[in-house]
Write a protein that holds these residues in place. Structure first.
Motif, short mmCIF file in Angstrom:
data_model
loop_
_atom_site.label_atom_id
_atom_site.label_comp_id
_atom_site.label_asym_id
_atom_site.label_seq_id
_atom_site.Cartn_x
_atom_site.Cartn_y
_atom_site.Cartn_z
N LEU A 81 0.82 -1.21 0.00
CA LEU A 81 0.00 0.00 0.00
C LEU A 81 0.85 1.26 0.00
O LEU A 81 0.54 2.24 -0.68
CB LEU A 81 -0.93 0.03 1.21
N GLY A 82 1.93 1.24 0.77
CA GLY A 82 2.83 2.39 0.80
C GLY A 82 3.40 2.70 -0.57
O GLY A 82 3.45 3.86 -1.00
N LEU A 83 3.82 1.67 -1.28
CA LEU A 83 4.38 1.86 -2.62
C LEU A 83 3.31 2.30 -3.61
O LEU A 83 3.53 3.19 -4.43
CB LEU A 83 5.05 0.58 -3.11
N LYS A 84 2.15 1.70 -3.51
CA LYS A 84 1.07 2.00 -4.45
C LYS A 84 0.49 3.39 -4.22
O LYS A 84 0.30 4.15 -5.15
CB LYS A 84 -0.02 0.95 -4.33
N GLU A 90 2.55 1.88 -10.13
CA GLU A 90 1.49 1.08 -10.75
C GLU A 90 1.27 -0.15 -9.88
O GLU A 90 2.19 -0.63 -9.23
CB GLU A 90 1.91 0.64 -12.15
N ARG A 91 0.07 -0.71 -9.91
CA ARG A 91 -0.30 -1.84 -9.06
C ARG A 91 0.70 -3.00 -9.15
O ARG A 91 1.21 -3.47 -8.15
CB ARG A 91 -1.70 -2.32 -9.42
N ILE A 92 0.99 -3.47 -10.37
CA ILE A 92 1.86 -4.65 -10.51
C ILE A 92 3.30 -4.30 -10.12
O ILE A 92 4.00 -5.12 -9.54
CB ILE A 92 1.76 -5.29 -11.91
N ASP A 93 3.74 -3.08 -10.42
CA ASP A 93 5.09 -2.67 -10.03
C ASP A 93 5.20 -2.57 -8.51
O ASP A 93 6.20 -2.99 -7.93
CB ASP A 93 5.47 -1.33 -10.67
N ALA A 94 4.17 -2.02 -7.88
CA ALA A 94 4.14 -1.94 -6.42
C ALA A 94 4.15 -3.34 -5.82
O ALA A 94 4.84 -3.59 -4.82
CB ALA A 94 2.90 -1.17 -5.95
N PHE A 95 3.43 -4.26 -6.44
CA PHE A 95 3.38 -5.63 -5.96
C PHE A 95 4.77 -6.28 -5.99
O PHE A 95 5.22 -6.85 -5.00
CB PHE A 95 2.38 -6.46 -6.79
N VAL A 96 5.44 -6.19 -7.13
CA VAL A 96 6.77 -6.80 -7.29
C VAL A 96 7.76 -6.17 -6.32
O VAL A 96 8.51 -6.87 -5.63
CB VAL A 96 7.26 -6.70 -8.76
N LYS A 97 7.76 -4.85 -6.24
CA LYS A 97 8.69 -4.16 -5.33
C LYS A 97 8.39 -4.49 -3.87
O LYS A 97 9.31 -4.70 -3.07
CB LYS A 97 8.61 -2.65 -5.54
N ALA A 98 7.11 -4.56 -3.52
CA ALA A 98 6.72 -4.89 -2.14
C ALA A 98 7.17 -6.31 -1.79
O ALA A 98 7.67 -6.55 -0.69
CB ALA A 98 5.22 -4.75 -1.96
N TYR A 99 7.01 -7.23 -2.73
CA TYR A 99 7.42 -8.61 -2.44
C TYR A 99 8.94 -8.70 -2.29
O TYR A 99 9.44 -9.40 -1.43
CB TYR A 99 6.92 -9.59 -3.51
N ARG A 100 9.66 -7.96 -3.12
CA ARG A 100 11.13 -7.93 -2.98
C ARG A 100 11.54 -7.34 -1.62
O ARG A 100 12.42 -7.87 -0.94
CB ARG A 100 11.77 -7.13 -4.10
N LEU A 101 10.91 -6.24 -1.22
CA LEU A 101 11.22 -5.62 0.07
C LEU A 101 10.88 -6.56 1.23
O LEU A 101 11.64 -6.67 2.19
CB LEU A 101 10.48 -4.29 0.23
N TYR A 102 9.74 -7.22 1.15
CA TYR A 102 9.33 -8.19 2.17
C TYR A 102 10.40 -9.29 2.28
O TYR A 102 10.88 -9.61 3.37
CB TYR A 102 7.96 -8.78 1.81
#
Length: 178
Positions: A81-84, A90-102
């Motif tokens: 949510l923070g990234l998005k 963008e939703r999918i970019d935020a998803f990929v970046k969030a998963y990498r950060l996690y």
């Protein structure tokens, strides 16, 4: 093929490769990219060196509200949510970046990841479908994954009030005995 469509195709292939490297299942790839199933299977084999696994995706929201998965799901979803929202990804970019950060955060803590990429994707989809919501803990104020439309009054998270057997897995008991 026009220059724009070629760039779009290259972006879709790059996205698919990135998702495959992170552990995405074929159903995730089919939903998030515009590439054909045949093309995705070929890409999967190239990247992973094997055929994509078969079987159904996780389909129950209940898994996300159990103790340890809830902590990991809440961490991931708050990053997403923070990234998005704040970083306006963008939703999918935020998803990929969030998963990498996690994943990087867990690696730094030398903790085992509980949330695989497919479960993380399912989590986002459950939020988009209004099956899950974020609920504030009445003690720490953190935002945690909870069933949608469940009472939010006096909610206490699993960090503030862990279950009695929390952290007492066979693996941790065995480590303490050595």
């Amino acid at each position: 093929m026009t220059q724009k469509s070629l760039v779009d195709e290259m972006h879709q292939v790059q996205l698919a490769i990135e998702l495959i490297e992170l552990g995405a299942r074929l159903q995730v790839l089919e939903t998030e990219t515009e590439l054909s199933r045949t093309r995705l299977i070929k890409l999967y084999k190239e990247v992973r060196g094997m055929s994509p696994p078969k079987g159904m995706l996780p389909f129950s929201a209940d898994w996300f509200v159990t103790w340890l998965p809830n902590i990991h799901s809440s961490l991931f979803y708050n990053i997403f949510l923070g990234l998005k929202d704040q970083a306006e990804c963008e939703r999918i970019d935020a998803f990929v970046k969030a998963y990498r950060l996690y994943s990087e955060q867990l690696e730094m803590e030398t903790a085992e990841p509980v949330l695989g990429l497919t479960r993380a994707w399912t989590l986002v989809r459950f939020f988009e479908s209004d099956l899950l919501q974020l609920t504030a803990c009445s003690r720490c104020g953190g935002s945690f994954v909870a069933h949608a439309h469940s009472p939010v009054h006096d909610y206490v998270c699993g960090i503030c009030q862990p279950p009695s057997r929390a952290g007492k897995t066979r693996k941790s008991i065995k480590a303490c005995q050595q």
